[in-house]
Design an enzyme around this catalytic site. Structure first.
Site, mmCIF file in Angstrom:
data_model
loop_
_atom_site.group_PDB
_atom_site.id
_atom_site.type_symbol
_atom_site.label_atom_id
_atom_site.label_comp_id
_atom_site.label_asym_id
_atom_site.label_seq_id
_atom_site.Cartn_x
_atom_site.Cartn_y
_atom_site.Cartn_z
ATOM 1 N N HIS A 1 -1.824 -5.410 1.148
ATOM 2 C CA HIS A 1 -3.152 -5.845 0.855
ATOM 3 C C HIS A 1 -2.790 -7.600 0.458
ATOM 4 O O HIS A 1 -2.025 -7.578 -0.451
ATOM 5 C CB HIS A 1 -3.991 -5.149 -0.270
ATOM 6 C CG HIS A 1 -5.120 -5.869 -0.717
ATOM 7 N ND1 HIS A 1 -6.232 -6.282 -0.124
ATOM 8 C CD2 HIS A 1 -5.124 -6.720 -1.893
ATOM 9 C CE1 HIS A 1 -7.144 -6.982 -0.872
ATOM 10 N NE2 HIS A 1 -6.371 -7.424 -1.990
ATOM 11 N N ARG B 1 -1.911 -14.502 3.444
ATOM 12 C CA ARG B 1 -2.538 -13.735 4.518
ATOM 13 C C ARG B 1 -2.057 -14.162 5.933
ATOM 14 O O ARG B 1 -1.761 -13.031 6.785
ATOM 15 C CB ARG B 1 -4.057 -14.338 4.517
ATOM 16 C CG ARG B 1 -4.916 -13.991 3.223
ATOM 17 C CD ARG B 1 -5.444 -12.555 3.255
ATOM 18 N NE ARG B 1 -6.358 -12.321 4.494
ATOM 19 C CZ ARG B 1 -7.031 -11.268 4.382
ATOM 20 N NH1 ARG B 1 -6.810 -10.091 3.514
ATOM 21 N NH2 ARG B 1 -7.698 -10.944 5.466
ATOM 22 N N ARG C 1 2.398 -6.862 8.970
ATOM 23 C CA ARG C 1 1.654 -6.032 9.462
ATOM 24 C C ARG C 1 2.265 -5.754 11.255
ATOM 25 O O ARG C 1 2.352 -4.968 11.767
ATOM 26 C CB ARG C 1 0.030 -6.157 9.644
ATOM 27 C CG ARG C 1 -0.373 -5.762 8.091
ATOM 28 C CD ARG C 1 -1.717 -6.391 7.931
ATOM 29 N NE ARG C 1 -2.376 -6.051 7.093
ATOM 30 C CZ ARG C 1 -3.584 -6.351 6.389
ATOM 31 N NH1 ARG C 1 -4.309 -7.320 7.329
ATOM 32 N NH2 ARG C 1 -4.208 -5.952 5.333
ATOM 33 N N GLU D 1 -9.402 -9.708 -8.177
ATOM 34 C CA GLU D 1 -8.611 -8.843 -8.004
ATOM 35 C C GLU D 1 -7.481 -8.867 -8.979
ATOM 36 O O GLU D 1 -6.827 -7.877 -9.562
ATOM 37 C CB GLU D 1 -8.192 -8.814 -6.507
ATOM 38 C CG GLU D 1 -9.166 -8.570 -5.610
ATOM 39 C CD GLU D 1 -8.840 -8.653 -4.090
ATOM 40 O OE1 GLU D 1 -7.416 -9.250 -3.690
ATOM 41 O OE2 GLU D 1 -9.581 -8.540 -3.324
ATOM 42 N N TYR E 1 -12.345 -2.340 -3.653
ATOM 43 C CA TYR E 1 -12.888 -2.338 -2.246
ATOM 44 C C TYR E 1 -14.473 -2.270 -1.876
ATOM 45 O O TYR E 1 -14.722 -1.811 -1.179
ATOM 46 C CB TYR E 1 -12.118 -1.234 -1.343
ATOM 47 C CG TYR E 1 -10.790 -1.559 -0.798
ATOM 48 C CD1 TYR E 1 -10.586 -2.599 0.118
ATOM 49 C CD2 TYR E 1 -9.657 -0.526 -0.888
ATOM 50 C CE1 TYR E 1 -9.326 -3.068 0.601
ATOM 51 C CE2 TYR E 1 -8.333 -0.963 -0.317
ATOM 52 C CZ TYR E 1 -8.292 -2.130 0.125
ATOM 53 O OH TYR E 1 -7.061 -2.482 0.614
ATOM 54 N N LYS F 1 0.850 -1.293 0.050
ATOM 55 C CA LYS F 1 -0.044 0.058 -0.037
ATOM 56 C C LYS F 1 0.735 1.168 -0.096
ATOM 57 O O LYS F 1 2.129 1.130 0.321
ATOM 58 C CB LYS F 1 -0.832 -0.112 1.404
ATOM 59 C CG LYS F 1 -1.803 -1.208 1.219
ATOM 60 C CD LYS F 1 -2.894 -1.114 2.344
ATOM 61 C CE LYS F 1 -3.946 -2.355 2.439
ATOM 62 N NZ LYS F 1 -4.916 -2.105 3.668
ATOM 63 N N ASN G 1 -1.900 -0.189 7.169
ATOM 64 C CA ASN G 1 -1.443 -1.358 7.511
ATOM 65 C C ASN G 1 -0.621 -2.171 6.405
ATOM 66 O O ASN G 1 -0.481 -3.309 6.173
ATOM 67 C CB ASN G 1 -2.727 -2.365 7.956
ATOM 68 C CG ASN G 1 -3.852 -2.487 7.104
ATOM 69 O OD1 ASN G 1 -3.641 -2.160 5.743
ATOM 70 N ND2 ASN G 1 -4.795 -3.250 7.326
HETATM 71 P P1 RTP Z 1 -6.983 -5.619 2.980
HETATM 72 O O1 RTP Z 1 -8.371 -5.844 2.218
HETATM 73 O O2 RTP Z 1 -6.407 -4.304 2.704
HETATM 74 O O3 RTP Z 1 -6.064 -6.738 2.523
HETATM 75 O O4 RTP Z 1 -7.329 -5.788 4.556
HETATM 76 P P2 RTP Z 1 -8.053 -7.062 5.336
HETATM 77 O O5 RTP Z 1 -8.511 -7.923 4.169
HETATM 78 O O6 RTP Z 1 -6.951 -7.668 6.308
HETATM 79 O O7 RTP Z 1 -9.074 -6.142 5.823
HETATM 80 P P3 RTP Z 1 -10.579 -5.856 5.307
HETATM 81 O O8 RTP Z 1 -11.654 -6.023 6.196
HETATM 82 O O9 RTP Z 1 -10.807 -6.370 3.906
HETATM 83 O O10 RTP Z 1 -10.533 -4.121 5.407
HETATM 84 C C1 RTP Z 1 -9.935 -3.567 4.392
HETATM 85 C C2 RTP Z 1 -9.200 -2.388 4.601
HETATM 86 O O11 RTP Z 1 -9.644 -1.381 5.364
HETATM 87 C C3 RTP Z 1 -9.169 -0.507 6.436
HETATM 88 N N1 RTP Z 1 -10.075 -0.645 7.534
HETATM 89 N N2 RTP Z 1 -10.236 0.272 8.425
HETATM 90 N N3 RTP Z 1 -11.063 1.959 10.316
HETATM 91 C C4 RTP Z 1 -11.298 0.937 10.414
HETATM 92 O O12 RTP Z 1 -11.930 0.622 11.112
HETATM 93 C C5 RTP Z 1 -11.005 0.080 9.524
HETATM 94 N N4 RTP Z 1 -11.316 -1.242 9.157
HETATM 95 C C6 RTP Z 1 -10.630 -1.673 7.918
HETATM 96 C C7 RTP Z 1 -7.976 -1.373 6.763
HETATM 97 O O13 RTP Z 1 -6.846 -0.598 6.083
HETATM 98 C C8 RTP Z 1 -8.133 -2.594 6.026
HETATM 99 O O14 RTP Z 1 -6.868 -3.118 5.561
HETATM 100 MG MG MG Z 2 -9.646 -7.524 2.570
#
Ligand code: RTP
Ligand code: MG
Length: 148
Positions: free
Chosen positions: A115, A85, A102, A126, A49, A9, A112
């Site tokens: 991705h 992951r 992370r 994706e 997203y 990122k 973080n």
């Molecule tokens: P990513 O898609 O970026 O790989 O991350 P992830 O699967 O671990 O988490 P996901 O639930 O898909 O959330 C996507 C990204 O959104 C941001 N986020 N911010 N402010 C908040 O509470 C919050 N929650 C999620 C994070 O940057 C997360 O990586």
């Molecule tokens: Mg995700």
């Protein structure tokens, strides 16, 4: 062989972590099959997203992911989606184990570092969003006998 989409990122690019992150996946035994440094257009960020579009953090997330270049990658290997992951660590850096990307480098959830696709369906979707088939290279390495 399974493939996954990952990207360093904008925070990871600014913090000079591209080399460290790619090195971890290379050393693990996964194979890089496509990569590019790119500025994500807003429309692509919103589509990528899309699952989060109703969430309160969606606007910030799109703004952040388009705030500077990302390093987009496709990696290949057995169980690469789930293993990558695990190597990334939990979404919230405070909950991510030391030794994960992370866990080692992140502090807050909104920055973080990396991705990675979370399922075979996400990986296919994706990879298709970010790469043309000509940008993915099909090649054999000599050390696979020592990994599998
Ligand atoms: P990513 O898609 O970026 O790989 O991350 P992830 O699967 O671990 O988490 P996901 O639930 O898909 O959330 C996507 C990204 O959104 C941001 N986020 N911010 N402010 C908040 O509470 C919050 N929650 C999620 C994070 O940057 C997360 O990586
Ligand atoms: Mg995700």
């Amino acid at each position: 062989m399974e493939k996954t989409f990952m990207m360093v990122k904008p925070d990871g690019v600014q913090r000079n972590l591209i080399g460290d992150i790619t090195s971890r996946f290379e050393k693990k035994g996964f194979q890089l099959v496509g990569a590019k440094l790119m500025q994500i257009p807003t429309s692509l960020a919103e589509e990528h997203y899309g699952e989060h579009k109703e969430k309160p953090f969606f606007g910030e997330l799109v703004e952040f992911i388009t705030s500077g270049p990302v390093f987009a990658m496709v990696w290949e290997g057995e169980d690469v989606i789930a293993t990558a992951r695990n190597m990334m660590g939990a979404t919230k850096p405070a909950e991510a184990a030391p030794g994960t990307i992370r866990g080692d480098y992140g502090v807050i959830v909104g920055k973080n570092i990396i991705h990675g696709s979370d399922s075979p369906e996400s990986a296919e979707r994706e990879i298709g969003l970010f790469f043309n088939s000509e940008e993915l290279v099909d090649y054999q390495k000599n050390d696979l006998n020592w990994i599998y």
